[in-house]
Design a protein around this motif. Sequence first.
Motif, PDB file in Angstrom:
ATOM      1  N   GLN A 136      44.100  39.891  32.686  1.00 23.02           N
ATOM      2  CA  GLN A 136      43.076  38.925  33.061  1.00 23.02           C
ATOM      3  C   GLN A 136      41.798  39.673  33.440  1.00 23.02           C
ATOM      4  O   GLN A 136      41.846  40.650  34.167  1.00 23.02           O
ATOM      5  CB  GLN A 136      43.563  38.095  34.256  1.00 23.02           C
ATOM      6  CG  GLN A 136      42.641  36.961  34.627  1.00 23.02           C
ATOM      7  CD  GLN A 136      42.579  35.869  33.569  1.00 23.02           C
ATOM      8  OE1 GLN A 136      43.582  35.477  33.012  1.00 23.02           O
ATOM      9  NE2 GLN A 136      41.382  35.396  33.292  1.00 23.02           N
ATOM     10  N   THR A 137      40.669  39.235  32.893  1.00 30.31           N
ATOM     11  CA  THR A 137      39.366  39.753  33.281  1.00 30.31           C
ATOM     12  C   THR A 137      38.551  38.595  33.827  1.00 30.31           C
ATOM     13  O   THR A 137      39.004  37.443  33.805  1.00 30.31           O
ATOM     14  CB  THR A 137      38.613  40.384  32.088  1.00 30.31           C
ATOM     15  OG1 THR A 137      38.199  39.336  31.204  1.00 30.31           O
ATOM     16  CG2 THR A 137      39.473  41.397  31.351  1.00 30.31           C
ATOM     17  N   GLU A 138      37.356  38.883  34.272  1.00 24.11           N
ATOM     18  CA  GLU A 138      36.523  37.798  34.792  1.00 24.11           C
ATOM     19  C   GLU A 138      36.117  36.815  33.701  1.00 24.11           C
ATOM     20  O   GLU A 138      35.728  35.689  33.987  1.00 24.11           O
ATOM     21  CB  GLU A 138      35.284  38.360  35.495  1.00 24.11           C
ATOM     22  CG  GLU A 138      34.353  39.131  34.570  1.00 24.11           C
ATOM     23  CD  GLU A 138      33.165  39.721  35.303  1.00 24.11           C
ATOM     24  OE1 GLU A 138      32.353  38.951  35.834  1.00 24.11           O
ATOM     25  OE2 GLU A 138      33.080  40.962  35.327  1.00 24.11           O
ATOM     26  N   TYR A 139      36.214  37.238  32.430  1.00 20.32           N
ATOM     27  CA  TYR A 139      35.797  36.389  31.316  1.00 20.32           C
ATOM     28  C   TYR A 139      36.948  35.753  30.557  1.00 20.32           C
ATOM     29  O   TYR A 139      36.750  34.898  29.715  1.00 20.32           O
ATOM     30  CB  TYR A 139      34.940  37.193  30.336  1.00 20.32           C
ATOM     31  CG  TYR A 139      33.723  37.784  30.992  1.00 20.32           C
ATOM     32  CD1 TYR A 139      32.677  36.969  31.402  1.00 20.32           C
ATOM     33  CD2 TYR A 139      33.639  39.145  31.222  1.00 20.32           C
ATOM     34  CE1 TYR A 139      31.561  37.503  32.022  1.00 20.32           C
ATOM     35  CE2 TYR A 139      32.525  39.684  31.839  1.00 20.32           C
ATOM     36  CZ  TYR A 139      31.491  38.861  32.237  1.00 20.32           C
ATOM     37  OH  TYR A 139      30.394  39.388  32.858  1.00 20.32           O
ATOM     38  N   GLY A 140      38.154  36.197  30.813  1.00 19.68           N
ATOM     39  CA  GLY A 140      39.297  35.658  30.092  1.00 19.68           C
ATOM     40  C   GLY A 140      40.431  36.661  30.033  1.00 19.68           C
ATOM     41  O   GLY A 140      40.525  37.562  30.852  1.00 19.68           O
ATOM     42  N   VAL A 141      41.256  36.536  29.022  1.00 24.59           N
ATOM     43  CA  VAL A 141      42.432  37.386  28.867  1.00 24.59           C
ATOM     44  C   VAL A 141      42.182  38.394  27.742  1.00 24.59           C
ATOM     45  O   VAL A 141      41.648  38.038  26.696  1.00 24.59           O
ATOM     46  CB  VAL A 141      43.674  36.538  28.544  1.00 24.59           C
ATOM     47  CG1 VAL A 141      44.890  37.412  28.305  1.00 24.59           C
ATOM     48  CG2 VAL A 141      43.943  35.543  29.660  1.00 24.59           C
ATOM     49  N   VAL A 142      42.590  39.635  27.990  1.00 23.42           N
ATOM     50  CA  VAL A 142      42.451  40.693  26.986  1.00 23.42           C
ATOM     51  C   VAL A 142      43.837  41.238  26.673  1.00 23.42           C
ATOM     52  O   VAL A 142      44.636  41.473  27.581  1.00 23.42           O
ATOM     53  CB  VAL A 142      41.560  41.848  27.518  1.00 23.42           C
ATOM     54  CG1 VAL A 142      41.544  43.011  26.537  1.00 23.42           C
ATOM     55  CG2 VAL A 142      40.161  41.358  27.803  1.00 23.42           C
TER      56      VAL A 142
END
Length: 109
Positions: free
Chosen positions: A67-73
């Motif tokens: 999880q990142t601040e912008y979505g899932v990587v």
Amino acid sequence: MHTIPITTDSAASWDWPLQHHDGVVKVTNTSEKFEVGLDAGFFGPSDIDVKVNGLEIIIHLRHEDRQTEYGVVNREIHRTYKLPDDVDPSTVKSHLNSAGVLTITAKKL
């Protein structure tokens, strides 16, 4: 959901992460050894699987969703290299250094 078309200036120039002396992959084949070095900086030791199948080295790098601040990587890379005929497949070793470079070496016969 609908697919967004990809536009590009030159599709033929997009080869990453294939070998183009771009710092991502380096293959060395000398009279003493065969060596593959690749940037595995996004992966930890438990995310990397290196196997020998006959005269092929099979590399699989994968990490779970993050999880990142912008979505899932998530990242996953499969690479296969044919060993030269003069390599002893039983000598293949792999090492991940602290800079994230995975080096796979094999001795020549």
